[in-house]
Design a protein around this motif. Sequence first.
Motif, PDB file in Angstrom:
ATOM      1  N   ALA A 160      37.296  37.727  35.073  1.00  0.00           N
ATOM      2  CA  ALA A 160      38.022  38.001  36.311  1.00  0.00           C
ATOM      3  C   ALA A 160      37.109  37.926  37.528  1.00  0.00           C
ATOM      4  CB  ALA A 160      38.676  39.379  36.236  1.00  0.00           C
ATOM      5  N   GLN A 161      35.804  38.106  37.310  1.00  0.00           N
ATOM      6  CA  GLN A 161      34.863  38.155  38.421  1.00  0.00           C
ATOM      7  C   GLN A 161      34.139  36.832  38.671  1.00  0.00           C
ATOM      8  OE1 GLN A 161      34.628  40.878  40.362  1.00  0.00           O
ATOM      9  NE2 GLN A 161      36.247  41.749  39.063  1.00  0.00           N
ATOM     10  N   ARG A 162      33.914  36.058  37.617  1.00  0.00           N
ATOM     11  CA  ARG A 162      33.104  34.835  37.748  1.00  0.00           C
ATOM     12  C   ARG A 162      33.419  33.897  36.593  1.00  0.00           C
ATOM     13  NH1 ARG A 162      30.093  39.138  36.370  1.00  0.00           N
ATOM     14  NH2 ARG A 162      29.107  39.170  34.305  1.00  0.00           N
TER      15      ARG A 162
ATOM     16  N   ALA B  92      45.163  31.218  43.468  1.00  0.00           N
ATOM     17  CA  ALA B  92      45.478  31.665  42.123  1.00  0.00           C
ATOM     18  C   ALA B  92      46.021  33.078  42.237  1.00  0.00           C
ATOM     19  CB  ALA B  92      44.242  31.631  41.247  1.00  0.00           C
ATOM     20  N   GLU B  93      47.305  33.213  42.056  1.00  0.00           N
ATOM     21  CA  GLU B  93      47.961  34.510  42.170  1.00  0.00           C
ATOM     22  C   GLU B  93      47.528  35.410  41.029  1.00  0.00           C
ATOM     23  OE1 GLU B  93      52.531  36.264  41.752  1.00  0.00           O
ATOM     24  OE2 GLU B  93      52.123  34.107  41.722  1.00  0.00           O
ATOM     25  N   ALA B  94      47.277  36.677  41.311  1.00  0.00           N
ATOM     26  CA  ALA B  94      46.842  37.603  40.270  1.00  0.00           C
ATOM     27  C   ALA B  94      47.985  37.922  39.324  1.00  0.00           C
ATOM     28  CB  ALA B  94      46.316  38.892  40.891  1.00  0.00           C
ATOM     29  N   VAL B  95      47.667  37.974  38.029  1.00  0.00           N
ATOM     30  CA  VAL B  95      48.644  38.344  37.020  1.00  0.00           C
ATOM     31  C   VAL B  95      48.726  39.864  36.977  1.00  0.00           C
ATOM     32  CG1 VAL B  95      49.132  38.281  34.546  1.00  0.00           C
ATOM     33  CG2 VAL B  95      48.184  36.284  35.691  1.00  0.00           C
ATOM     34  N   PRO B  96      49.925  40.433  36.773  1.00  0.00           N
ATOM     35  CA  PRO B  96      50.041  41.889  36.647  1.00  0.00           C
ATOM     36  C   PRO B  96      49.054  42.419  35.615  1.00  0.00           C
ATOM     37  CG  PRO B  96      52.209  40.887  36.737  1.00  0.00           C
ATOM     38  CD  PRO B  96      51.227  39.759  36.672  1.00  0.00           C
ATOM     39  N   ALA B  97      48.410  43.509  35.953  1.00  0.00           N
ATOM     40  CA  ALA B  97      47.320  44.032  35.126  1.00  0.00           C
ATOM     41  C   ALA B  97      47.858  44.840  33.947  1.00  0.00           C
ATOM     42  CB  ALA B  97      46.392  44.886  35.979  1.00  0.00           C
ATOM     43  N   GLU B  98      48.547  44.169  33.019  1.00  0.00           N
ATOM     44  CA  GLU B  98      49.134  44.843  31.870  1.00  0.00           C
ATOM     45  C   GLU B  98      48.066  45.475  30.997  1.00  0.00           C
ATOM     46  OE1 GLU B  98      51.815  42.229  29.821  1.00  0.00           O
ATOM     47  OE2 GLU B  98      52.402  41.262  31.682  1.00  0.00           O
ATOM     48  N   ALA B  99      46.879  44.849  30.930  1.00  0.00           N
ATOM     49  CA  ALA B  99      45.814  45.380  30.084  1.00  0.00           C
ATOM     50  C   ALA B  99      44.674  45.940  30.925  1.00  0.00           C
ATOM     51  CB  ALA B  99      45.297  44.277  29.166  1.00  0.00           C
ATOM     52  N   GLY B 100      44.985  46.329  32.159  1.00  0.00           N
ATOM     53  CA  GLY B 100      43.960  46.874  33.023  1.00  0.00           C
ATOM     54  C   GLY B 100      43.097  45.821  33.669  1.00  0.00           C
ATOM     55  N   LEU B 101      43.491  44.566  33.575  1.00  0.00           N
ATOM     56  CA  LEU B 101      42.717  43.469  34.144  1.00  0.00           C
ATOM     57  C   LEU B 101      43.568  42.722  35.154  1.00  0.00           C
ATOM     58  CD1 LEU B 101      41.286  42.128  30.792  1.00  0.00           C
ATOM     59  CD2 LEU B 101      40.000  43.379  32.515  1.00  0.00           C
ATOM     60  N   ARG B 102      42.897  42.024  36.057  1.00  0.00           N
ATOM     61  CA  ARG B 102      43.617  41.199  37.021  1.00  0.00           C
ATOM     62  C   ARG B 102      43.072  39.778  36.904  1.00  0.00           C
ATOM     63  NH1 ARG B 102      46.834  43.372  40.582  1.00  0.00           N
ATOM     64  NH2 ARG B 102      46.595  41.624  42.024  1.00  0.00           N
ATOM     65  N   LEU B 103      43.746  39.001  36.103  1.00  0.00           N
ATOM     66  CA  LEU B 103      43.354  37.615  35.919  1.00  0.00           C
ATOM     67  C   LEU B 103      44.245  36.722  36.776  1.00  0.00           C
ATOM     68  CD1 LEU B 103      42.815  37.585  32.063  1.00  0.00           C
ATOM     69  CD2 LEU B 103      41.076  37.584  33.848  1.00  0.00           C
ATOM     70  N   PRO B 104      43.688  35.668  37.347  1.00  0.00           N
ATOM     71  CA  PRO B 104      44.472  34.812  38.238  1.00  0.00           C
ATOM     72  C   PRO B 104      45.482  33.968  37.476  1.00  0.00           C
ATOM     73  CG  PRO B 104      42.307  33.880  37.894  1.00  0.00           C
ATOM     74  CD  PRO B 104      42.291  35.227  37.235  1.00  0.00           C
ATOM     75  N   ARG B 105      46.606  33.714  38.127  1.00  0.00           N
ATOM     76  CA  ARG B 105      47.622  32.829  37.582  1.00  0.00           C
ATOM     77  C   ARG B 105      47.468  31.464  38.249  1.00  0.00           C
ATOM     78  NH1 ARG B 105      52.376  34.334  35.408  1.00  0.00           N
ATOM     79  NH2 ARG B 105      52.298  36.357  36.470  1.00  0.00           N
TER      80      ARG B 105
END
Length: 406
Positions: free
Chosen positions: A129-131, A12-25
């Motif tokens: 993002a963590q669990r 799951a590729e990380a999404v750019p952290a536009e809102a300060g988060l790194r959510l997987p794509r």
Amino acid sequence: MPSPLSPEAVPAEAVPAEAGLRLPRPDLDRLDEITAALAKTAAEYDRTGEFPHAAIQLLHEAGLLTATVGRKWGGPGVSFADLARILLALGRGDTSVALIATMTLVPHALESGRPWPEAVYRRILAESAQRPTLLNHARAEPDTGRGSGTLARRTATGWAITGRKRFVTGAEGLSYYLLWATTDEPVPSPAVFLVPGGSPGIEILPTWRQLGMRATVSHEVVFTDVEVGADELIRFDDLGQRAATGPGPEPDQEHANSVLLISAALYLGAARAAQDFVHHTGVTKVPVHLGRPIAAGERFRHTAGEIEVLLSTAEQLVFGVAARLDRGEVVSANEALSAKVAVIRNLTAAVETAVRLLGSAALSQDNPLERIFRDVQAAGVHAPQEDAALLGIGTARLNDYIRQFG
């Protein structure tokens, strides 16, 4: 207990952290792998009725539980069509797991229409993002249906909530309940509160003894003076109210009814799995007296065609509405609900036809069709149920006629 699910690296590729988060794509090209992994343990979870922790962890690692988080938050913001693809794939593997995931995906999908308090939503996403961070609405009540038997009482630090909810899908594994209650203010008001799953005062009653969807552990949950902070109020005004509209079709407020239609794709996926089993049986079963696979028979092929017509028509309705939403078109509530009724009728009929085709063997617990047949009986019980939908649809159309010709 099923062993942990672990298809070889579903990245799951990380999404750019536009809102300060790194959510997987999520990698939607590998949904077939997820389907296969879920299918391996579906029967065992169904047999034990255990919460499918390993399956949910798999979906988290694949980025599927946050697939509908909007891009403004650094999420993938998948299209409505891709949401339908995801749910179809999950339902094809394990209907119970698919429903648990749906209950988290839908609130994220609808967040832009009913924004959460920013600090609250950021906290949810940081945990996601963590669990695995599962959400679900706790609304239905044993005695009052969708009424207001749950009371939120003002305290010095926030609210204390007392009530009892039923049919809470995923109850044992929820990170947060979206708890519907009525405030005790001079003018009582409906409200939704964010309640952490491990809060003191929460008791899960093991009441889920249904025909199917056993691994959803949709138990009753008792809340006794459960305390939440003042900021845990997610929505407060206009709950359950429709905005006034002018002439023409009633709009689908915040795409809610359209998303309910798209959510039915999880049961459509289950029906496709039933079809897969029918096809496999047809080409591999060779009765001695025939000397050829039963799929060679005209009756079998005719019935296989009937199943395909039912399912392909249902898919066209789901993906057709999804495509319209993705193009920014308006889908009326009547259109979405009409399509939902037709889709559920079709997929249920398809599975029933599959059972009739294979006969008593179809009802053996040694094959997936028996479980799928039980699971799809739940497709029509999600609100709004068919009778309520038909009443609303018919009333709206009659009102249109009266306005035009009355």
